[in-house]
Design a protein around this motif. Structure first.
Motif, short mmCIF file in Angstrom:
data_model
loop_
_atom_site.label_atom_id
_atom_site.label_comp_id
_atom_site.label_asym_id
_atom_site.label_seq_id
_atom_site.Cartn_x
_atom_site.Cartn_y
_atom_site.Cartn_z
N MET A 1 0.81 -1.20 0.00
CA MET A 1 0.00 0.00 0.00
C MET A 1 0.85 1.25 0.00
O MET A 1 0.89 1.96 -0.97
N GLY A 2 1.55 1.56 1.09
CA GLY A 2 2.26 2.82 1.07
C GLY A 2 3.18 3.00 2.26
O GLY A 2 3.80 2.06 2.74
N ALA A 3 3.24 4.23 2.76
CA ALA A 3 4.17 4.61 3.81
C ALA A 3 3.88 3.91 5.13
O ALA A 3 4.77 3.72 5.94
N PHE A 4 2.66 3.58 5.39
CA PHE A 4 2.32 2.87 6.61
C PHE A 4 1.17 1.94 6.32
O PHE A 4 0.51 2.03 5.30
N SER A 5 0.91 1.03 7.24
CA SER A 5 -0.18 0.09 7.04
C SER A 5 -0.69 -0.39 8.38
O SER A 5 0.09 -0.65 9.29
N THR A 6 -2.00 -0.49 8.51
CA THR A 6 -2.63 -1.05 9.69
C THR A 6 -3.25 -2.37 9.26
O THR A 6 -4.02 -2.41 8.30
N LYS A 7 -2.91 -3.44 9.95
CA LYS A 7 -3.42 -4.77 9.59
C LYS A 7 -4.02 -5.42 10.83
O LYS A 7 -3.47 -5.32 11.92
N LYS A 8 -5.15 -6.11 10.62
CA LYS A 8 -5.77 -6.83 11.72
C LYS A 8 -6.69 -7.91 11.14
O LYS A 8 -7.29 -7.72 10.09
N THR A 9 -6.80 -9.02 11.85
CA THR A 9 -7.75 -10.05 11.47
C THR A 9 -9.03 -9.83 12.27
O THR A 9 -8.99 -9.75 13.50
N LEU A 10 -10.14 -9.69 11.56
CA LEU A 10 -11.45 -9.51 12.19
C LEU A 10 -12.21 -10.82 12.12
O LEU A 10 -12.04 -11.59 11.16
N TYR A 11 -13.03 -11.06 13.11
CA TYR A 11 -13.80 -12.29 13.15
C TYR A 11 -15.27 -11.97 12.97
O TYR A 11 -15.83 -11.16 13.71
N GLY A 12 -15.87 -12.57 11.96
CA GLY A 12 -17.28 -12.32 11.68
C GLY A 12 -17.66 -12.93 10.35
O GLY A 12 -16.84 -13.52 9.64
N ASP A 13 -18.91 -12.76 10.00
CA ASP A 13 -19.47 -13.31 8.77
C ASP A 13 -18.89 -12.56 7.57
O ASP A 13 -19.13 -11.36 7.40
N THR A 14 -18.17 -13.25 6.73
CA THR A 14 -17.54 -12.62 5.57
C THR A 14 -18.57 -12.10 4.56
O THR A 14 -18.27 -11.20 3.78
N ALA A 15 -19.78 -12.63 4.60
CA ALA A 15 -20.84 -12.15 3.71
C ALA A 15 -21.26 -10.72 4.05
O ALA A 15 -21.90 -10.04 3.25
N ARG A 16 -20.88 -10.25 5.23
CA ARG A 16 -21.25 -8.89 5.68
C ARG A 16 -20.25 -7.83 5.24
O ARG A 16 -20.42 -6.65 5.54
N ILE A 17 -19.20 -8.20 4.53
CA ILE A 17 -18.20 -7.23 4.10
C ILE A 17 -18.82 -6.06 3.35
O ILE A 17 -18.50 -4.91 3.64
N PRO A 18 -19.72 -6.28 2.38
CA PRO A 18 -20.33 -5.13 1.69
C PRO A 18 -21.09 -4.19 2.64
O PRO A 18 -21.04 -2.97 2.48
N GLN A 19 -21.78 -4.74 3.64
CA GLN A 19 -22.50 -3.91 4.61
C GLN A 19 -21.53 -3.11 5.47
O GLN A 19 -21.77 -1.93 5.76
#
Length: 131
Positions: A1-19
């Motif tokens: 991406m670029g100069a910095f990056s924030t990364k994290k694993t979230l737990y939840g229903d992947t079908a809700r990504i658009p919402q």
């Protein structure tokens, strides 16, 4: 991406990504940011920028890019970082070659100062964990 990056694993229903992407979009639009979701059906890539600030800065069009990618049925990889919007790639590359230290410092400072990445992450976590 670029100069910095924030990364994290979230737990939840992947079908809700658009919402979740739409909630992030609404929150930032309400604060005067320009927000574009690259693929609204999947909601995986979101570009958040402040109109006049970056357009004026050396002709660049930069954004905070948020990516949410399904890892497994209950895990989502969340990543946020500074990105150069593709429509301005050639002028940006020329400008970055000459003014890279100044531009990267400006963009990184703006994102760090306003904590845009943390705000996007907080919205995603809140939306995924409330169900």
């Amino acid at each position: 991406m670029g100069a910095f990056s924030t990364k994290k694993t979230l737990y939840g229903d992947t079908a809700r990504i658009p919402q979740v992407a739409e909630k992030i979009r609404q929150a930032f639009v309400n604060e005067g940011y320009e927000v574009r979701i690259e693929d609204p059906a999947s909601g995986q890539r979101i570009f958040i920028s402040k109109g006049g600030l970056f357009k004026a800065a050396l002709g660049l069009r930069t954004a905070l890019e948020v990516t949410m990618t399904p890892i497994s049925s209950g895990e989502i990889a969340f990543e946020a970082g500074v990105s150069v919007v593709k429509q301005q790639l050639v002028p940006t590359l020329i400008t970055m070659f000459v003014f890279a230290p100044v531009v990267i410092a400006q963009v990184w400072g703006m994102v760090q100062q306003s904590k845009l990445d943390e705000k996007a992450l907080a919205i995603a976590e809140r939306e995924l964990y409330k169900h």
